[in-house]
Design a protein around this motif. Structure first.
Motif, mmCIF file in Angstrom:
data_model
loop_
_atom_site.group_PDB
_atom_site.id
_atom_site.type_symbol
_atom_site.label_atom_id
_atom_site.label_comp_id
_atom_site.label_asym_id
_atom_site.label_seq_id
_atom_site.Cartn_x
_atom_site.Cartn_y
_atom_site.Cartn_z
ATOM 1 N N PRO A 51 -2.104 12.973 -2.682
ATOM 2 C CA PRO A 51 -3.218 12.137 -3.058
ATOM 3 C C PRO A 51 -3.990 12.784 -4.364
ATOM 4 O O PRO A 51 -4.093 13.943 -4.261
ATOM 5 C CB PRO A 51 -4.169 12.124 -1.770
ATOM 6 C CG PRO A 51 -3.059 12.283 -0.764
ATOM 7 C CD PRO A 51 -2.202 13.212 -1.191
ATOM 8 N N VAL A 52 -4.318 12.030 -5.258
ATOM 9 C CA VAL A 52 -4.944 12.661 -6.387
ATOM 10 C C VAL A 52 -6.532 12.664 -6.220
ATOM 11 O O VAL A 52 -7.217 11.991 -5.524
ATOM 12 C CB VAL A 52 -4.809 11.418 -7.558
ATOM 13 C CG1 VAL A 52 -5.309 12.185 -9.069
ATOM 14 C CG2 VAL A 52 -3.348 11.186 -7.693
ATOM 15 N N LEU A 104 -13.675 11.161 -4.449
ATOM 16 C CA LEU A 104 -12.297 11.001 -3.696
ATOM 17 C C LEU A 104 -11.659 11.999 -3.723
ATOM 18 O O LEU A 104 -11.288 12.564 -4.668
ATOM 19 C CB LEU A 104 -11.785 9.691 -4.804
ATOM 20 C CG LEU A 104 -10.592 8.766 -3.976
ATOM 21 C CD1 LEU A 104 -11.185 8.373 -2.723
ATOM 22 C CD2 LEU A 104 -10.609 7.780 -4.994
ATOM 23 N N ASN A 105 -11.263 12.592 -2.593
ATOM 24 C CA ASN A 105 -10.163 13.607 -2.454
ATOM 25 C C ASN A 105 -10.571 15.023 -3.116
ATOM 26 O O ASN A 105 -9.842 15.933 -2.815
ATOM 27 C CB ASN A 105 -8.812 13.172 -2.788
ATOM 28 C CG ASN A 105 -8.288 12.194 -2.074
ATOM 29 O OD1 ASN A 105 -8.529 12.068 -0.908
ATOM 30 N ND2 ASN A 105 -7.528 11.404 -2.894
ATOM 31 N N GLN A 119 -7.849 4.521 4.029
ATOM 32 C CA GLN A 119 -8.050 3.654 2.874
ATOM 33 C C GLN A 119 -7.065 2.801 3.416
ATOM 34 O O GLN A 119 -7.343 1.256 3.152
ATOM 35 C CB GLN A 119 -7.342 4.342 1.784
ATOM 36 C CG GLN A 119 -8.641 5.246 1.205
ATOM 37 C CD GLN A 119 -8.153 5.802 -0.207
ATOM 38 O OE1 GLN A 119 -7.837 5.054 -1.149
ATOM 39 N NE2 GLN A 119 -8.272 7.044 -0.189
ATOM 40 N N ASP A 178 -2.149 10.068 -13.558
ATOM 41 C CA ASP A 178 -2.077 10.008 -11.874
ATOM 42 C C ASP A 178 -3.052 9.345 -11.233
ATOM 43 O O ASP A 178 -3.138 8.529 -10.489
ATOM 44 C CB ASP A 178 -1.904 11.363 -11.738
ATOM 45 C CG ASP A 178 -0.671 12.146 -11.811
ATOM 46 O OD1 ASP A 178 0.200 11.512 -12.310
ATOM 47 O OD2 ASP A 178 -0.488 13.187 -12.015
ATOM 48 N N ALA A 179 -4.538 9.687 -11.802
ATOM 49 C CA ALA A 179 -5.770 9.083 -11.169
ATOM 50 C C ALA A 179 -5.668 7.560 -11.616
ATOM 51 O O ALA A 179 -5.884 6.681 -10.463
ATOM 52 C CB ALA A 179 -7.002 9.803 -11.750
ATOM 53 N N TYR A 218 -3.080 6.068 -9.194
ATOM 54 C CA TYR A 218 -3.809 6.126 -7.844
ATOM 55 C C TYR A 218 -4.856 4.986 -7.580
ATOM 56 O O TYR A 218 -4.439 4.262 -6.545
ATOM 57 C CB TYR A 218 -4.290 7.322 -7.640
ATOM 58 C CG TYR A 218 -4.794 7.577 -6.165
ATOM 59 C CD1 TYR A 218 -3.931 8.013 -5.213
ATOM 60 C CD2 TYR A 218 -6.069 7.295 -5.742
ATOM 61 C CE1 TYR A 218 -4.511 8.379 -3.917
ATOM 62 C CE2 TYR A 218 -6.668 7.708 -4.578
ATOM 63 C CZ TYR A 218 -5.949 8.153 -3.537
ATOM 64 O OH TYR A 218 -6.170 8.330 -2.397
ATOM 65 N N PHE A 275 0.823 -1.068 0.084
ATOM 66 C CA PHE A 275 -0.087 0.028 0.056
ATOM 67 C C PHE A 275 0.893 1.132 -0.008
ATOM 68 O O PHE A 275 1.757 1.256 0.794
ATOM 69 C CB PHE A 275 -0.887 0.069 1.429
ATOM 70 C CG PHE A 275 -1.791 1.328 1.200
ATOM 71 C CD1 PHE A 275 -3.252 1.289 0.887
ATOM 72 C CD2 PHE A 275 -1.236 2.481 1.781
ATOM 73 C CE1 PHE A 275 -3.821 2.383 0.918
ATOM 74 C CE2 PHE A 275 -2.038 3.665 2.079
ATOM 75 C CZ PHE A 275 -3.333 3.589 1.477
ATOM 76 N N LEU A 276 0.695 2.154 -0.924
ATOM 77 C CA LEU A 276 1.387 3.519 -0.955
ATOM 78 C C LEU A 276 0.124 4.573 -0.441
ATOM 79 O O LEU A 276 -0.604 4.958 -1.289
ATOM 80 C CB LEU A 276 2.005 3.685 -2.362
ATOM 81 C CG LEU A 276 2.593 5.129 -2.831
ATOM 82 C CD1 LEU A 276 3.576 5.508 -1.580
ATOM 83 C CD2 LEU A 276 3.080 5.426 -4.039
ATOM 84 N N GLY A 277 0.899 5.099 0.642
ATOM 85 C CA GLY A 277 0.028 6.503 1.009
ATOM 86 C C GLY A 277 0.696 7.602 0.081
ATOM 87 O O GLY A 277 1.828 7.769 0.662
ATOM 88 N N PHE A 278 -0.035 8.290 -0.875
ATOM 89 C CA PHE A 278 0.258 9.349 -1.717
ATOM 90 C C PHE A 278 0.939 10.510 -0.911
ATOM 91 O O PHE A 278 0.321 10.980 -0.026
ATOM 92 C CB PHE A 278 -0.250 9.575 -2.805
ATOM 93 C CG PHE A 278 -0.466 8.501 -3.708
ATOM 94 C CD1 PHE A 278 -0.725 7.137 -3.414
ATOM 95 C CD2 PHE A 278 -0.040 8.976 -5.198
ATOM 96 C CE1 PHE A 278 -0.993 6.345 -4.438
ATOM 97 C CE2 PHE A 278 -0.207 7.884 -6.217
ATOM 98 C CZ PHE A 278 -0.492 6.513 -5.734
ATOM 99 N N SER A 331 -3.064 1.608 -7.607
ATOM 100 C CA SER A 331 -2.082 1.155 -6.441
ATOM 101 C C SER A 331 -3.094 0.764 -5.549
ATOM 102 O O SER A 331 -2.553 0.271 -4.346
ATOM 103 C CB SER A 331 -1.304 2.372 -6.112
ATOM 104 O OG SER A 331 -2.241 3.224 -5.287
ATOM 105 N N ARG A 332 -4.275 0.965 -5.307
ATOM 106 C CA ARG A 332 -5.169 0.351 -4.250
ATOM 107 C C ARG A 332 -5.942 -0.930 -4.510
ATOM 108 O O ARG A 332 -6.872 -1.419 -4.114
ATOM 109 C CB ARG A 332 -6.504 1.575 -4.107
ATOM 110 C CG ARG A 332 -6.001 2.999 -3.698
ATOM 111 C CD ARG A 332 -5.468 2.921 -2.270
ATOM 112 N NE ARG A 332 -4.205 3.538 -2.033
ATOM 113 C CZ ARG A 332 -4.107 5.072 -1.737
ATOM 114 N NH1 ARG A 332 -5.310 5.721 -1.324
ATOM 115 N NH2 ARG A 332 -2.952 5.614 -1.557
ATOM 116 N N GLU A 375 -5.918 8.950 3.325
ATOM 117 C CA GLU A 375 -5.183 7.957 2.801
ATOM 118 C C GLU A 375 -5.101 6.894 3.860
ATOM 119 O O GLU A 375 -5.020 5.806 3.824
ATOM 120 C CB GLU A 375 -3.477 8.662 2.760
ATOM 121 C CG GLU A 375 -3.704 9.630 1.358
ATOM 122 C CD GLU A 375 -3.625 8.743 0.285
ATOM 123 O OE1 GLU A 375 -4.950 8.570 -0.558
ATOM 124 O OE2 GLU A 375 -2.736 7.939 -0.485
#
Ligand code: ADP
Ligand code: MG
Lengths: 249, 470
Positions: free
Chosen positions: A87-88, A142-143, A158, B411-412, B415, A81-84, B418-419, A155
């Motif tokens: 975040p986009v 989302l965001n 999630q 990018d979206a 993202y 898992f990557l927490g950005f 990656s989830r 993040e």
């Protein structure tokens, strides 16, 4: 858990990671510190499988399986898992809808049955409370229009829902006030269970007061130049990154 | 409406010949459009109408169909070139086969009041007109009223050849009259289906809302007829303080068909007009030959202070589709507001045009105008010509416009991947999200649900065709 050997990676023809080695054992929390531009986000993105970064040498293995040939979603399936850092924003995709799709995609990858709506809502509710998130965030896109702090909390939210094996948090502390920082740290700490591993990327020592790492690394010019215990972070805070330059030279 | 109402009755072949003006059609000889004008038979029609038809016919002889020289028609022109000399039938004696139903044609059942036209003919068995205060009637039956003369004329005197053809040749259509202070609770649903190849239809729709009234008007237009022409003119008058919500869907899935609609709107003081338009081409990846042209011209005249309009549009093109969306908003008086958001998704070798013009006239101080056009291209061969235009003659105004043409946000995508979402799923979610911004503005729940379904199935068809093309 994670084993990175002699990792070289470039973007747009420029080499950013220049022979990086890292071993993270199950249950360990590693902090990676370094100046802006030293390659921290690049490392995080390369582990997560972003396609515009090219791995030219070395290997990344999770539980002894190489990740290099796996797409980002498969890596997530393996437990990454990557927490950005940034975040986009994704207009038109509801957070709860997205998370449900993600949870079930991961379950499918692992050969598990999809969660039913009821069980899923239970999990969402529990994690929302854990991070003291506003209920309404889940039904928003989302965001989209989230404040910096809300994005970072989202993040971790999630992450809590997806329950990965290896969490990579890229500057999750930046842009947070002290209360938000405590909430985030609390969320992260609640996921420390002696098995799950974490890589916490940060520029400042402050976060590490709340998420106490087992190991601290200093990244410089695409390589890890110093490794130590939590006290290394304090020294860096006191002497600045120039101190490492002196030490490494 | 019960399910049995969906069945189209087997029609008496002679019936459609009763319509005035076009009795020549009973001969069943396909003729070029210009020749149809020449044999115009207005016998038995009210004098005002006969005059109007003859005038339109004379004017058409002068202006003809739009050519390349007409900037607004430049991109459509290849698909209408030579149309004057193409032969069409304008009436049909072909019986409508029993057992065909509207649901099969992808038309949603919305409840409320329905008016159904198949190949230009009104189908009473499927329709539920109203004549009690609020009027919802087939136009052909209402033409004795010479006050319709004024309503037939299009403002600005800039009628195109297609408008003139419509006036000269329209056989039927819909008349809606809502007196003042009436909040029409039922949705009015106008359905136009074109099924017979080689037919030309010219439906005319006249809608008038009195002061402070409200109406929710939905149009579904479906064309499955190859080589056909559907040339509609829809005129909407929104009275002072009245609110009209207009939802229109045009689907032109037949080969070499042309589906055109000119929607001309005027909004009086403090009136509100809201338009949700969805235009869908084919999406059959195999069709390499000439395919559908769908074109909508939406003109809104803000003629009273405080008038407002919101125009939202979505166009979906694939394969060899050509979709043209034109809007023109005239701010003629002070303190009017216009908002516009058009979005397009294009795949295959589809071409789309968005041409949006906002004119703020010299007296129209304190105008607010916003215009935005966003496009998503799914393949290398897809193309969009976007031309947002602001023409401002007043000095105290707030106007903004912009256009984007792009691919999905990488990018979206990363993202979401990656989830754990596979790339195909992530793409699909992003595309649906892109388009849903328009669908979500539709207030009729069944219509919105229908549009979301249409969108999802269009996207998965396009996805499948993208998967087979290398
Ligand atoms: N997508 C990219 N394209 C070009 N250069 C990049 C890209 N991503 C990162 N870089 C460059 O790589 C270096 C490391 O960046 P990054 O990994 O973001 O550092 P950090 O996260 O430590 O601040 C910087 O010099 C940055 O400009
Ligand atoms: Mg960074």
């Amino acid at each position: 858990m994670l084993s990175i050997q002699n990792l070289h990676a470039s973007v747009a023809g420029t080499e950013i990671l220049k022979g990086l080695n890292l071993e993270v054992k199950p249950g360990e929390v590693h902090a990676i510190m370094g100046r802006n531009g030293s390659g921290k986000s690049t490392l995080a993105n390369v582990i997560a499988g972003r396609s515009d970064y090219e791995v030219t040498e070395g290997d990344i293995r999770l539980n002894d399986k190489s990740l290099l040939d796996l797409a980002p979603d498969a890596r997530a399936g393996e437990g990454i898992f990557l927490g950005f850092q940034y975040p986009v924003e994704i207009p038109g995709v509801k957070t709860s809808y997205f998370l449900k799709a993600a949870v079930n995609a991961l379950r499918k990858y692992r050969g598990q049955e999809p969660l039913d709506a009821f069980d899923f809502m239970e999990i969402l509710k529990e994690k929302t409370e854990l991070l003291e998130l506003d209920e309404s965030l889940r039904s928003r896109s989302l965001n989209e229009g989230f404040s910096g702090g809300e994005k970072k909390r989202n993040e971790i939210f999630q992450m809590a829902v997806l329950e990965p094996k290896l969490c990579i948090l890229d500057e999750t502390d930046s842009g947070l006030d002290i209360d938000a920082l405590k909430l985030v740290a609390n969320g992260v700490n609640s996921l420390r269970d002696g098995v799950r591993s974490m890589i916490v990327i940060t520029h400042y020592q402050r976060l590490l007061d709340y998420i106490v790492p087992d190991v601290v690394h200093v990244l410089q010019d695409g390589r890890i130049v110093k490794t130590g215990g939590p006290e290394l972070a304090l020294e860096l805070e006191k002497h600045g990154y120039d101190w490492v330059d002196g030490g490494a030279a | 409406m019960s399910a049995t109402h969906l069945e189209l009755a087997v029609k008496d072949g002679g019936e459609s010949c009763k319509s005035k003006g076009l009795r020549a059609g009973c001969e069943q000889q396909p003729r070029p459009l210009a020749a149809w004008l020449a044999v115009l038979d207005t016998e038995g029609e009210p004098k005002w109408l006969a005059n109007a038809r003859r005038n339109a016919s004379t004017a058409f002889a002068q202006v003809g169909l739009p050519t390349r020289k007409n900037e607004e028609w430049r991109y459509s022109e290849p698909r209408i070139r030579g149309l004057e000399s193409a032969s069409f039938n304008v009436t049909t004696t072909a019986a409508i086969p029993a057992g065909i139903n509207l649901t099969d044609l992808g038309i949603p059942m919305l409840g409320g009041r329905t008016m159904v036209f198949v190949d230009g003919d009104f189908v009473p068995s499927l329709s539920s007109p109203l004549a009690d205060g609020v009027q919802l009637l087939p136009l052909a039956g209402a033409l004795a009223d010479d006050s319709l003369q004024a309503r037939l004329s299009l403002t600005g005197g800039q009628e195109t050849g297609f408008d003139l053809l419509n006036t000269a040749l329209f056989k039927d259509g819909v008349l809606v009259d809502v007196p003042k202070n009436v909040d029409v609770s039922e949705v009015f649903h106008l359905i136009f289906v074109n099924r017979i190849p080689g037919m030309a239809t010219h439906p005319r729709v006249l809608v008038r809302l009195g002061a402070n009234s409200r109406l929710h008007l939905i149009e579904s237009r479906v064309c499955t007829a190859d080589e056909s022409l559907s040339n509609s003119v829809t005129q909407l008058q929104v009275g002072p303080g009245a609110t009209l919500h207009h939802v229109a869907t045009l689907e032109g899935s037949a080969g070499n068909s042309r589906q055109l609609e000119h929607i001309a709107v005027s909004v009086a003081a403090d009136g509100r007009f809201r338009s949700n338009l969805t235009v869908i081409g084919s999406s059959e990846s195999e069709s390499e030959g000439p395919s559908a042209l769908v074109r909508v011209d939406l003109d809104v005249d803000l003629v009273g202070e405080g008038a407002e309009c919101t125009l939202e549009g979505l166009y979906l093109g694939a394969a060899n589709d050509h979709i043209d969306c034109h809007t023109r908003i005239d701010h003629r008086v002070p303190c009017c507001t216009s908002r516009q958001l058009y979005k397009g998704i294009l795949a295959g070798k589809a071409k789309a045009v968005f041409n949006g013009k906002v004119l703020v006239h010299v007296d129209a101080q304190h105008s607010q105008a916003q215009q935005s056009n966003k496009n998503l291209l799914l393949s290398e061969g897809a193309l969009v010509n976007t031309k947002p235009q602001l023409e401002i003659w007043a000095d105290d105004v707030q106007c903004a416009h912009g256009a984007t043409v792009g691919r999905l946000d990488e990018d979206a995508l990363f993202y979401m991947q990656s989830r754990g979402l596979p790339k195909t799923e992530a793409r699909k979610l992003l595309r649906v999200a892109f388009a849903n911004e328009i669908c979500s503005g539709v207030r009729s729940n069944p219509m919105r649900a229908h549009l979301e379904e249409v969108l999802a199935s269009w996207l998965s068809r396009v996805d499948a065709s993208l998967a087979v093309t290398p």
